[in-house]
Design an enzyme around this catalytic site. Structure first.
Site, short mmCIF file in Angstrom:
data_model
loop_
_atom_site.label_atom_id
_atom_site.label_comp_id
_atom_site.label_asym_id
_atom_site.label_seq_id
_atom_site.Cartn_x
_atom_site.Cartn_y
_atom_site.Cartn_z
CG ASP A 127 -7.38 -4.47 3.54
OD1 ASP A 127 -8.44 -4.45 4.18
OD2 ASP A 127 -7.15 -3.71 2.59
CE LYS A 177 1.93 -18.44 -1.09
NZ LYS A 177 1.25 -19.72 -0.84
CE1 TYR A 213 -3.12 -2.90 0.08
CE2 TYR A 213 -3.94 -2.13 2.18
CZ TYR A 213 -4.02 -3.00 1.12
OH TYR A 213 -5.00 -3.96 1.09
CG ASP A 258 -1.70 -20.56 0.63
OD1 ASP A 258 -1.00 -20.36 1.64
OD2 ASP A 258 -1.31 -21.28 -0.31
CG ASP A 269 -12.72 -6.85 5.44
OD1 ASP A 269 -12.50 -6.26 6.51
OD2 ASP A 269 -12.96 -6.26 4.38
#
Length: 354
Positions: free
Chosen positions: A246, A190, A140, A222, A250
């Site tokens: 992020d 990851k 970001y 994942d 959620d």
């Protein structure tokens, strides 16, 4: 006296913040506190009136406050704006200016809302987790970034960058949070593909040595996404970087049945920011359908974490539980046969319980 910056924002933001301020004023009445609530523009509302998403006066109000309570920002009205004039740019700027590098998103299930989750009750009944997300690094904020031309076609570039210090400071936040919980940290990365994640895993492992009472595990992102819907009860504190956090936060929010139930805190500087994790939901703005519980729970987090008012935060959280146990439901958490009530009625009920 406590100074609180109130940033209603866009869409349903003003509606849910209005209910949270009702609760703060009731706390002041019950405990003899005075809350000086100073409202300021941010996001699309600021663009419409002042031409920028984060006006200097709003930033000044925030810096001069003990804490910040934000509603929501954004909406399709401003989708065509250039990046620096999009409402979401205000959040990025606020985080950067205030040094808000740590985002804390708790997610726990309520027995009264077991029916509202899309997962089976036996899967979600014991969920009580905290996502600790790094907030000012990664894709970001990394440079270079942008869209250009190469070989006759458009090419987009984003850069994920993390330094050892950035990883260390967010890891410390996660381990300290775990010490007051069930003493388990799952670091999500990851590392089998990304060099950033390899550094992340190495630094987190080093920080873990300072907290011998906390159990550290590592998990690829994942797999973490899968485990959150397969066996969410296994998690206590989830530590991860900006993009992964992020997404996963959620996902964790929906375990509870509605994203309208989850609060958050962004911390790291001298002033912390508290906000519901939901968006501005412009499609229901002004209809009275918005769920204000996430905003009210965010105010409770503010009372506890920034203002050090633990008993006051307990009262708000207990009032939320009591209200839910009495069948108080907005449309997002109601089931067949239950008549949903309006946003303001939820706030009134919680105040009444207090």
């Amino acid at each position: 006296m406590y100074k609180v910056a109130i940033l209603p924002g866009d869409g349903i933001g003003p509606e849910v913040v209005r209910e949270a301020t009702k609760v703060l004023l009731k706390i002041g009445e019950r405990f003899g506190h005075r809350f000086e609530l100073k409202e300021a523009l941010i996001g699309g509302a600021a663009i419409d009136k002042l031409g920028v998403p984060l006006p200097p006066e709003t930033l000044s109000v925030c810096k001069g406050s003990d804490a910040i309570l934000l509603g929501a920002i954004g909406g399709p009205k401003w989708n065509g704006n250039p990046r620096e004039l999009k409402p979401e740019h205000a959040l990025l700027g606020l985080r950067k200016e205030l040094g808000l590098f740590a985002n804390l998103r708790p997610a726990r299930t309520y027995a009264a809302l077991a029916h509202a989750s899309t997962l089976k009750p036996e899967i979600i009944w014991a969920v009580d987790l905290l996502v600790v997300r790094e907030l000012v690094g990664g894709l970001y904020y990394g440079v270079p970034r942008g869209i250009g031309r190469a070989d006759g076609q458009s090419v987009a570039v984003n850069t994920m960058t993390y330094s050892e210090g950035e990883v260390e400071r967010i890891a410390v936040v996660a381990f300290e949070a775990a010490m007051s919980r069930r003493k388990k940290v799952c670091s999500v990365d990851k590392a089998n593909v990304l060099e950033c994640s390899q550094l992340w895993r190495a630094v987190v492992s080093e920080v873990a040595k300072r907290f011998p009472d906390v159990e550290l595990t590592h998990m690829y992102v994942d797999n973490a996404a899968m485990q959150l819907v397969r066996n969410p009860g296994q998690f206590d504190v989830i530590l991860t970087e900006n993009l992964f956090g992020d997404i996963l936060s959620d996902e964790a929010a929906m375990l509870t049945g509605s994203i309208g139930m989850l609060p958050s805190a962004s911390m790291g500087g001298t002033v912390a920011l508290y906000e519901p994790v939901h968006g501005s939901a412009p499609d229901i703005a002004g209809s009275g359908k918005a769920n204000p519980i996430a905003a009210i729970a965010s105010a409770a987090m503010m009372l506890r974490m920034s203002l050090r008012l633990g008993a006051e935060a307990d009262m708000v959280e207990q009032a939320i539980l009591s209200t839910l146990s009495r069948g108080c439901r907005t449309a997002d958490i109601s089931s067949a046969g239950e008549a949903p009530i309006a946003t303001y009625e939820v706030g009134d009920m919680i105040v009444q319980q207090m």
